[in-house]
Design an enzyme around this catalytic site. Structure first.
Site, PDB file in Angstrom:
ATOM      1  N   ARG A  47       0.845  -1.197   0.000  1.00  0.00           N
ATOM      2  CA  ARG A  47       0.000   0.000   0.000  1.00  0.00           C
ATOM      3  C   ARG A  47       0.884   1.252   0.000  1.00  0.00           C
ATOM      4  NH1 ARG A  47      -1.820   1.745   4.516  1.00  0.00           N
ATOM      5  NH2 ARG A  47      -2.500  -0.258   5.339  1.00  0.00           N
ATOM      6  N   TYR A  99     -16.384  17.638 -15.213  1.00  0.00           N
ATOM      7  CA  TYR A  99     -16.725  16.224 -15.179  1.00  0.00           C
ATOM      8  C   TYR A  99     -17.775  15.974 -14.085  1.00  0.00           C
ATOM      9  CZ  TYR A  99     -16.144  11.212 -14.541  1.00  0.00           C
ATOM     10  OH  TYR A  99     -16.379   9.879 -14.410  1.00  0.00           O
ATOM     11  N   ASP A 171      -7.322  19.568 -13.826  1.00  0.00           N
ATOM     12  CA  ASP A 171      -7.667  18.252 -14.369  1.00  0.00           C
ATOM     13  C   ASP A 171      -7.228  18.238 -15.827  1.00  0.00           C
ATOM     14  OD1 ASP A 171      -8.906  16.018 -15.490  1.00  0.00           O
ATOM     15  OD2 ASP A 171     -10.725  16.199 -14.283  1.00  0.00           O
ATOM     16  N   LYS A 196      -8.349   7.273 -19.137  1.00  0.00           N
ATOM     17  CA  LYS A 196      -8.662   7.836 -20.458  1.00  0.00           C
ATOM     18  C   LYS A 196      -7.438   7.774 -21.375  1.00  0.00           C
ATOM     19  CE  LYS A 196     -12.415   8.502 -18.147  1.00  0.00           C
ATOM     20  NZ  LYS A 196     -12.759   9.737 -17.472  1.00  0.00           N
TER      21      LYS A 196
HETATM   22  C1  LIG Z   1     -13.189  10.167 -16.214  1.00  0.00           C
HETATM   23  C2  LIG Z   1     -12.810  11.481 -15.687  1.00  0.00           C
HETATM   24  C3  LIG Z   1     -12.557  11.664 -14.323  1.00  0.00           C
HETATM   25  C4  LIG Z   1     -12.721  10.560 -13.304  1.00  0.00           C
HETATM   26  O1  LIG Z   1     -11.816   9.513 -13.511  1.00  0.00           O
HETATM   27  P1  LIG Z   1     -12.129   7.963 -13.184  1.00  0.00           P
HETATM   28  O2  LIG Z   1     -10.880   7.286 -13.638  1.00  0.00           O
HETATM   29  O3  LIG Z   1     -13.344   7.571 -13.955  1.00  0.00           O
HETATM   30  O4  LIG Z   1     -12.352   7.858 -11.718  1.00  0.00           O
HETATM   31  C5  LIG Z   1     -12.179  12.933 -13.909  1.00  0.00           C
HETATM   32  N1  LIG Z   1     -12.068  13.955 -14.779  1.00  0.00           N
HETATM   33  C6  LIG Z   1     -12.306  13.817 -16.094  1.00  0.00           C
HETATM   34  C7  LIG Z   1     -12.163  14.975 -17.007  1.00  0.00           C
HETATM   35  C8  LIG Z   1     -12.693  12.576 -16.595  1.00  0.00           C
HETATM   36  O5  LIG Z   1     -12.952  12.445 -17.899  1.00  0.00           O
END
Ligand SMILES: *Cc1c(COP(=O)(O)O)cnc(C)c1O
Length: 381
Positions: A47, A99, A171, A196
């Protein structure tokens, strides 16, 4: 090292001291033997740290031009860790178009712990100043925004944040470091859903943070260990493998995205198209300054402005798959109002343009002719 070399070699020196394997082994272990108490090779309990995870973290830190990356079991877990830097009574200024899962964790989890969130139109960075008070601790920026493709001037927001001693978190999921490097523009924290584009093959859920400050890194590594939302070694391996082709994939995503955006703009059944590469996009000049290209995400509405028309178009698509998520090699189509943004109240989301007829495309890296043919067929009504 240039970016295209860093995606392959960045942070990967001496990756396997045991056998010199070129890719790191998947250290599928929960713990590490100590020769005497406290005497170990840098890893004690998985962890706290795992060599496969460290390999991923070092690769990501390298391509974001950060000192450290901290990996999490999902993008949302990475956001959760950032918010745990705060305490009750603190205030956060966030982009108003973001998001859905970020909005959800802000409003339904952390607001309950006494943190206050302001959702602000940041298309003009100076709008932030109206919301800054003595309790403000952080600015949360998403750019390009999801799904409206608004562009926020990271450098201008960073200047305001610096002046008033606020942490700036960006982000960077949509842009990826191939297109945009927020730390270079003055951000303190870069957040990724590695699910992504970084992973890029729709086969892993993972998140990460990148910083360029040892104190902040230490605190986030502590939260990673103490709260425990860590990714497994196999997921880290897959995300690291994804990073190795990030430059090639995103380059093609951008090429295909541009062709799809122009095709839609000229199509008689299409009303609005949202893509930051258009010269008439409201913040196009900022996009061309802070991004190296415009990405593979395109949103649009049809001339029949109803949910039914959007559903009809989506259900006729054959190459584009109807699914949540984005950034994988395959093209996906989504209906934000009922899918990614369903957790945002209708009145709230319509204020930012997320209307019932909006369709969001994650343009993949298939042959562009097949993608255009698929869209043209679906839009013939
Ligand atoms: C998908 C996404 C998230 C969240 O990520 P997860 O891996 O699904 O927890 C946060 N910000 C953006 C812009 C996203 O597309």
């Amino acid at each position: 090292m240039k970016f295209n070399t860093k995606v392959i070699h960045g942070g990967q020196e001496n990756i396997d001291p045991a056998y010199n394997s070129v890719m790191p082994p998947i250290y599928q272990t929960s713990t590490f033997k100590q020769s005497s108490p406290g005497d170990h090779k840098g890893f004690e309990y998985a962890r706290s740290g795992n060599p496969t995870r460290t390999a991923f973290e070092n690769a990501l830190a390298s391509i974001e031009n950060g000192s450290d990356a901290i990996a999490f079991s999902s993008g949302v877990a990475a956001i959760d860790a950032v918010l745990k830097l705060l305490k009750s009574g603190d205030e956060v200024i966030s982009t108003n178009d973001l998001y859905g899962g970020s909005y959800r964790i802000f409003k339904t989890i952390f607001q309950g712990f006494g943190i206050k969130f302001h959702f602000v139109d940041m298309s003009m960075a100076s709008h932030i100043e109206d919301y800054i008070n003595e309790n403000t601790k952080m600015v949360w920026v998403e750019t390009p925004t999801n799904p409206m493709m608004n562009i926020i001037d990271i450098k201008a927001v960073a200047a305001i944040a610096k002046k008033t001693n606020l942490l700036l978190a960006v982000d960077n999921t949509f842009a990826t470091p191939y297109l945009q490097r927020p730390l270079d523009l003055g951000a303190d924290i870069v957040m990724h859903s590695a699910t992504k584009y970084l992973g890029g093959h729709s086969d892993v859920i993972m998140g990460a943070l990148v910083v360029n400050n040892k104190t902040l890194a230490d605190r986030l590594f502590f939260i990673q260990k103490a709260s425990g939302a860590i990714p497994g070694p196999q997921d880290c391996f897959l995300a690291l493998r994804g990073i190795k082709t990030l430059h090639l994939r995103v380059q093609r995503h951008c090429e295909n995205g541009k062709k799809v955006a122009y095709f839609l703009k000229n199509h008689q059944s299409v009303d609005k198209v949202y893509w930051p590469g258009f010269e008439d996009h409201p913040n196009h000049s900022i996009a061309s300054r802070q991004m190296d290209d415009y990405g593979g995400m395109v949103s649009f509405t049809t001339i029949k402005d109803t949910k039914e028309s959007a559903v009809a178009v989506i259900s006729k698509l054959k190459v584009f798959t109807l699914a949540e998520s984005l950034g994988g090699v395959e093209s996906l189509a989504g209906h934000p109002a009922t899918m990614t943004h369903a957790s945002i109240p209708k009145t709230e989301r319509e204020k930012t343009g997320v209307v019932d007829s909006l369709i969001r495309l994650s343009v993949g890296i298939e042959d562009i002719d097949d993608l255009i043919y698929d869209l043209d067929h679906a839009l013939s009504f």
